[in-house]
Design a protein around this motif. Structure first.
Motif, PDB file in Angstrom:
ATOM      1  N   LYS A 337      65.729 -32.737  36.237  1.00 39.13           N
ATOM      2  CA  LYS A 337      64.790 -32.636  37.355  1.00 39.13           C
ATOM      3  C   LYS A 337      65.301 -33.347  38.600  1.00 39.13           C
ATOM      4  O   LYS A 337      65.817 -34.468  38.539  1.00 39.13           O
ATOM      5  CB  LYS A 337      63.435 -33.258  36.969  1.00 39.13           C
ATOM      6  CG  LYS A 337      62.620 -32.463  35.975  1.00 39.13           C
ATOM      7  CD  LYS A 337      62.330 -31.027  36.392  1.00 39.13           C
ATOM      8  CE  LYS A 337      61.354 -30.894  37.560  1.00 39.13           C
ATOM      9  NZ  LYS A 337      61.147 -29.463  37.911  1.00 39.13           N
ATOM     10  N   ASN A 365      66.809 -24.732  33.730  1.00 35.02           N
ATOM     11  CA  ASN A 365      65.538 -24.915  34.439  1.00 35.02           C
ATOM     12  C   ASN A 365      65.795 -25.136  35.931  1.00 35.02           C
ATOM     13  O   ASN A 365      66.722 -25.879  36.312  1.00 35.02           O
ATOM     14  CB  ASN A 365      64.806 -26.130  33.857  1.00 35.02           C
ATOM     15  CG  ASN A 365      63.416 -26.280  34.441  1.00 35.02           C
ATOM     16  OD1 ASN A 365      62.658 -25.320  34.506  1.00 35.02           O
ATOM     17  ND2 ASN A 365      63.093 -27.472  34.904  1.00 35.02           N
ATOM     18  N   ASP A 366      65.017 -24.528  36.774  1.00 31.17           N
ATOM     19  CA  ASP A 366      64.972 -24.754  38.230  1.00 31.17           C
ATOM     20  C   ASP A 366      66.213 -24.298  39.018  1.00 31.17           C
ATOM     21  O   ASP A 366      66.071 -23.615  40.029  1.00 31.17           O
ATOM     22  CB  ASP A 366      64.736 -26.233  38.578  1.00 31.17           C
ATOM     23  CG  ASP A 366      63.336 -26.709  38.249  1.00 31.17           C
ATOM     24  OD1 ASP A 366      62.492 -25.858  37.892  1.00 31.17           O
ATOM     25  OD2 ASP A 366      63.083 -27.926  38.327  1.00 31.17           O
ATOM     26  N   GLY A 382      59.013 -22.139  37.311  1.00 32.31           N
ATOM     27  CA  GLY A 382      57.565 -22.349  37.319  1.00 32.31           C
ATOM     28  C   GLY A 382      56.917 -21.557  38.437  1.00 32.31           C
ATOM     29  O   GLY A 382      57.573 -20.795  39.160  1.00 32.31           O
ATOM     30  N   ASP A 385      58.260 -22.401  41.803  1.00 32.92           N
ATOM     31  CA  ASP A 385      59.672 -21.985  41.848  1.00 32.92           C
ATOM     32  C   ASP A 385      59.803 -20.492  42.164  1.00 32.92           C
ATOM     33  O   ASP A 385      60.691 -20.093  42.922  1.00 32.92           O
ATOM     34  CB  ASP A 385      60.362 -22.249  40.505  1.00 32.92           C
ATOM     35  CG  ASP A 385      60.213 -23.695  40.021  1.00 32.92           C
ATOM     36  OD1 ASP A 385      60.206 -24.595  40.870  1.00 32.92           O
ATOM     37  OD2 ASP A 385      60.108 -23.911  38.800  1.00 32.92           O
TER      38      ASP A 385
HETATM   39 MG   LIG Z   1      60.409 -25.712  37.618  1.00 33.26          MG
END
Ligand SMILES: [Mg+2]
Ligand SMILES: Cc1ncc(COP(=O)(O)OP(=O)(O)O)c(N)n1
Ligand SMILES: Cc1ncsc1CCOP(=O)(O)O
Length: 504
Positions: A337, A365-366, A382, A385
């Motif tokens: 993150k 992720n991301d 998400g 995102d």
């Molecule tokens: Mg995310």
């Protein structure tokens, strides 16, 4: 029974049983609420005509409000027919008192000035009283296009008119407006509902249902929204659920007299066909409506080739990826993150290489750009995102896409993008991530999973070995975990135990 949320309906009695108090109480009960009624007027009507409308005395109207407030306070109030100016005044004062004492519930007002049979049910001057007094105490107003025109004098012929008239009402003090599409002719075959609170906009569409039996649709829709809100669904999910409830009821509606029959009341909607579609801003209709944003349906994402992604650990280092792959894990995610791209790029390259070596489904992720650049198996994004990412770049590069969702609305929105899987969360309280939404729990999880049988589903959030059997029973295709594995004394034993649960 004690924890069944109390919903009040303040409305008129329909002797024909299809609308008003009767429709409201059917709906509230069908969706798991406990309905209390404040009868504003008694109507003598059948399916053909409204013969007589008689408002109850002011004393009776107020007294019903007072006795309920003393003993059975509402979680949500739904207001329907108000036929006299003095009832509007009494209700306004009552809500004002609640508001001043800091315990005013959320109030939905479904304005009913004219019955579908055409006979007026209201005093002259009622509209002015509503607009100038009551509206500041209304959290959601649910007019159809005709009622909207009556209220605002704006004739609706375009999306610009919809926004303009909604603004008139918001400026008068109500917090949000749902303009129902039943009478809106902007789109031929689609019954489209438009919700706004002045900041956010939600548009839901369903094919028009050709039925002669539509009596009580407005009452049922607003009561369904109220009952969903009373169960702590956020407004966007309440709107979706209520529209599904109505579609289900319209499809099953039959005549009871000579004229139009009532909507059927069949319980919690579960058939995916009854649920509305979320109109995306980048779709043809979204552009016609000038919706904010770019999100469009696109061509869909590569498949994971299975509905069962199995145990899905989510970890924050390449070392953990290596460890889990050695244990035989076949679906996993690297979730680092909030680091600058330059700092995570090497880890992403290494994790992707490991995933390929072990022929595993490794999601990043991301960091979708790095995932595309280095040819990852997939990306997880998400809700925020997906607004920022350029989804066509991900799909054209052949990467899979998983999307987080937290309820009906987000699921239906995600479904339109045709991702490779949909994550449903958070199911239980979690320490791993600050969540703006409430835990969904197992009952909702099962309902969500059943809505997308064609797509892999992943449950996430607070899942441990103890909770896993019930999560698995809910019908998802995968369980994603962070701390159940990363904080375990013996991660291998935990992985083995999860696998055993998910093999059954
Ligand atoms: Mg995310
Ligand atoms: C499988 C899975 N589900 C949900 C999430 C959460 O994604 P998001 O909402 O974008 O939050 P962050 O993980 O980015 O904090 C996930 N990562 N994986
Ligand atoms: C990333 C994420 N998204 C929703 S819940 C969650 C964290 C899940 O972690 P845990 O399994 O430790 O509750």
């Amino acid at each position: 029974m004690k924890d069944t949320p109390i919903v009040w309906t303040i409305a008129g009695s329909d002797s024909g049983g299809g609308a008003g108090i009767q429709a409201d109480l059917h709906t509230i009960a069908a969706l798991g609420g406990y309905g209390c009624s404040v009868i504003s007027a008694v109507t003598a009507q059948n399916s053909v005509a409204v013969k007589l409308v008689e408002a109850v005395s002011d004393e009776m109207f107020l007294s019903q409000l007072q006795v309920l407030a003393q003993d059975m306070p509402a979680k949500i109030i739904k207001v329907g027919l108000l036929s006299t100016v003095s009832h509007v005044n009494i209700l306004t004062e009552f809500l004002q008192g609640m508001s001043e004492s800091g315990n005013k519930p959320y109030v939905i007002y479904d304005p009913i000035a004219v019955a579908s049979s055409g006979q007026s049910m209201a005093d002259n001057g009622l509209q002015d009283a509503v607009i100038n007094q009551l509206l500041p105490y209304i959290d959601l107003l649910t007019p159809n296009a005709d009622e909207l025109e009556e209220f605002t004098q704006v004739v609706i012929t375009s999306s610009h008119d919809i926004r303009r008239s909604a603004k008139v009402l918001l400026d008068k003090g109500c917090r949000s407006v749902l303009i129902k599409g039943g009478h809106l002719e902007l789109v031929d075959d689609l019954c489209m509902d438009f919700w706004t609170d002045g900041e956010r906009e939600i548009v839901l569409g369903s094919p028009r249902i050709d039925s002669d039996h539509k009596h009580g649709t407005g009452c049922s829709l607003s009561s369904a929204i109220a009952t969903a809100l009373a169960q702590d669904f956020p407004i966007e999910d309440a709107l979706v659920l209520a529209k599904a409830y109505l579609n289900q009821g319209l499809k099953a509606a039959t005549g009871k007299g000579q004229g139009p029959g009532p909507v059927a009341h069949l319980g919690w909607p579960e058939n995916p066909q009854d649920f509305p579609e979320v109109i995306l801003p980048g779709s043809e209709l979204g552009r016609l409506l000038n919706l904010q944003g770019e999100l469009e349906e696109g061509e869909g994402f590569a498949s994971c080739d299975t509905l069962q992604l199995g145990l899905y650990p989510v970890v924050d280092s390449v070392q953990w990826c290596q460890k889990l792959l050695d244990m035989g894990i076949t679906t996993l995610q690297l979730r680092i993150k909030d680091q600058p791209e330059a700092e995570v790029e090497q880890d992403i390259i290494d994790a992707i290489a490991l995933g390929k070596k072990y022929q595993a489904r490794l999601f990043i992720n991301d960091y979708w750009q790095l995932a595309v650049k280095h040819g990852a198996y997939g990306v997880h994004l998400g809700q925020e995102d997906i607004n920022d990412a350029v989804l066509p770049q991900i799909s054209r590069a052949g990467l899979r896409l998983g999307i987080s969702t937290h309820g009906y609305y987000e699921m239906l929105r995600a479904k339109k993008i045709r991702p490779s899987y949909i994550a449903l969360g958070h199911i239980f309280p979690t320490q791993t991530k600050d969540m703006p939404s409430r835990p969904q729990g197992l009952e909702r999880l099962a309902k969500y999973a059943a809505l997308v049988p064609e797509m892999p589903t992943v449950a996430i959030g607070g899942i441990n070995l103890e909770r896993a059997p019930a999560v698995w029973q809910a019908g998802v295709g995968s369980i994603a975990v962070v701390t159940a594995i990363t904080l375990a004394d013996d991660p291998q034993a935990v992985v083995t135990a999860f696998n055993e649960i998910m093999a059954s």
